[in-house]
Design a protein around this motif. Structure first.
Motif, short mmCIF file in Angstrom:
data_model
loop_
_atom_site.label_atom_id
_atom_site.label_comp_id
_atom_site.label_asym_id
_atom_site.label_seq_id
_atom_site.Cartn_x
_atom_site.Cartn_y
_atom_site.Cartn_z
N PHE A 289 0.61 7.45 8.81
CA PHE A 289 -0.09 7.35 7.54
C PHE A 289 -1.57 7.54 7.83
O PHE A 289 -2.08 6.99 8.82
CB PHE A 289 0.17 6.00 6.88
N GLN A 290 -2.23 8.31 7.00
CA GLN A 290 -3.66 8.54 7.17
C GLN A 290 -4.43 7.50 6.35
O GLN A 290 -4.20 7.35 5.15
CB GLN A 290 -4.02 9.95 6.70
N LEU A 291 -5.32 6.81 7.04
CA LEU A 291 -6.13 5.76 6.43
C LEU A 291 -7.60 6.01 6.77
O LEU A 291 -7.89 6.63 7.79
CB LEU A 291 -5.73 4.38 6.98
N LYS A 292 -8.49 5.50 5.94
CA LYS A 292 -9.91 5.55 6.27
C LYS A 292 -10.25 4.31 7.11
O LYS A 292 -9.73 3.23 6.83
CB LYS A 292 -10.76 5.56 4.99
N LYS A 293 -11.10 4.50 8.10
CA LYS A 293 -11.46 3.35 8.94
C LYS A 293 -12.07 2.22 8.11
O LYS A 293 -11.81 1.06 8.36
CB LYS A 293 -12.44 3.77 10.03
N PRO B 237 0.81 -1.22 0.00
CA PRO B 237 0.00 0.00 0.00
C PRO B 237 0.85 1.28 0.00
O PRO B 237 0.50 2.27 -0.65
CB PRO B 237 -0.84 -0.11 1.27
N VAL B 238 1.97 1.28 0.73
CA VAL B 238 2.84 2.46 0.75
C VAL B 238 3.46 2.67 -0.63
O VAL B 238 3.49 3.79 -1.15
CB VAL B 238 3.93 2.34 1.84
N LEU B 239 3.94 1.60 -1.24
CA LEU B 239 4.51 1.70 -2.59
C LEU B 239 3.47 2.23 -3.57
O LEU B 239 3.76 3.10 -4.39
CB LEU B 239 5.04 0.33 -3.04
N ASP B 240 2.25 1.73 -3.49
CA ASP B 240 1.17 2.20 -4.35
C ASP B 240 0.92 3.70 -4.16
O ASP B 240 0.81 4.45 -5.13
CB ASP B 240 -0.11 1.40 -4.07
N PHE B 241 0.86 4.14 -2.91
CA PHE B 241 0.65 5.57 -2.58
C PHE B 241 1.77 6.42 -3.18
O PHE B 241 1.51 7.44 -3.84
CB PHE B 241 0.58 5.74 -1.07
N GLU C 189 -6.47 -0.27 4.08
CA GLU C 189 -5.31 -0.57 3.23
C GLU C 189 -5.01 0.57 2.26
O GLU C 189 -3.99 0.57 1.59
CB GLU C 189 -5.55 -1.86 2.43
N LYS C 190 -5.91 1.56 2.17
CA LYS C 190 -5.74 2.68 1.23
C LYS C 190 -5.15 3.88 1.97
O LYS C 190 -5.77 4.40 2.89
CB LYS C 190 -7.07 3.04 0.60
N ASP D 237 -5.77 12.31 -5.33
CA ASP D 237 -7.22 12.11 -5.47
C ASP D 237 -8.02 12.57 -4.25
O ASP D 237 -9.25 12.54 -4.27
CB ASP D 237 -7.53 10.63 -5.74
N TYR D 238 -7.32 12.99 -3.18
CA TYR D 238 -8.01 13.37 -1.95
C TYR D 238 -7.69 14.79 -1.50
O TYR D 238 -7.94 15.15 -0.35
CB TYR D 238 -7.67 12.36 -0.83
#
Length: 182
Positions: A71-75, A22-26, A79-80, A107-108
């Motif tokens: 890292f900021q994630l949605k509950k 997920p970090v690599l994707d980000f 994984e995003k 995108d955010y």
């Protein structure tokens, strides 16, 4: 300091190697936006091995108390990765200071996620680590970061001349400081 903080529908979390993909994707999805304001990266930067080594090093630095990256994630989508806020060069004692860096997924942006993330990160650092001064160095062309710093109450302290080498030359950065008076 905890490894995870929950607020509203978000999570600020220190990630380990299990989050390498997920970090690599980000990082890879946002490379064009991020790279233009950052020092040159090694050729293998956007690889699983390199990102995994970064996460290991950051965990070691967190455990030593001199660096933390949340890292900021949605509950509902843990994984995003939506963003990251980091605090480096943490110094306690007479200084109680550190540097801050932050990134928001392309995108955010413009959804107040950056302000919320930075605000919660600063709250953690001031309450739990006793930080009095948090410095930010921002490239003058990075207008969204400048606007975020001002919105968060950072004070403009002028220019850090020839601060960091980007695109083959040393470039000036704007210097901002957040002062926590307790």
């Amino acid at each position: 300091m905890k490894f995870e903080y929950v607020y509203n529908d978000m999570i600020l979390k220190i990630l380990d190697e299990s989050y390498t993909l997920p970090v690599l994707d980000f990082l890879f999805r946002n490379r064009y936006d991020f790279d233009k304001f950052e020092p040159e990266k090694p050729d293998n930067f956007y690889t699983e091995d390199f990102v995994s080594s970064i996460l290991r090093a950051e965990m070691t630095s967190f455990l030593k108390g001199n660096h933390v990256r949340f890292f900021q994630l949605k509950k509902d989508e843990p994984e995003k990765i939506l963003g990251t806020v980091s605090f480096s060069h943490i110094v306690t004692g007479s200084f109680n200071s550190c540097d801050i860096g932050y990134k928001i997924d392309k995108d955010y942006r413009r959804q107040n996620l950056g302000c919320s993330m930075v605000s919660h990160g600063i709250e953690i650092m001031t309450k739990e680590k006793g930080m009095h001064r948090i410095e930010s160095y921002i490239h003058p062309d990075n207008i969204p970061s400048v606007m975020l710093a001002k919105k968060m109450g950072f004070i403009d302290e002028g220019i850090a001349h020839s601060y960091v080498k980007i695109n083959g030359r040393f470039q000036d950065h704007l210097r901002y400081a957040y002062i926590h008076n307790s």
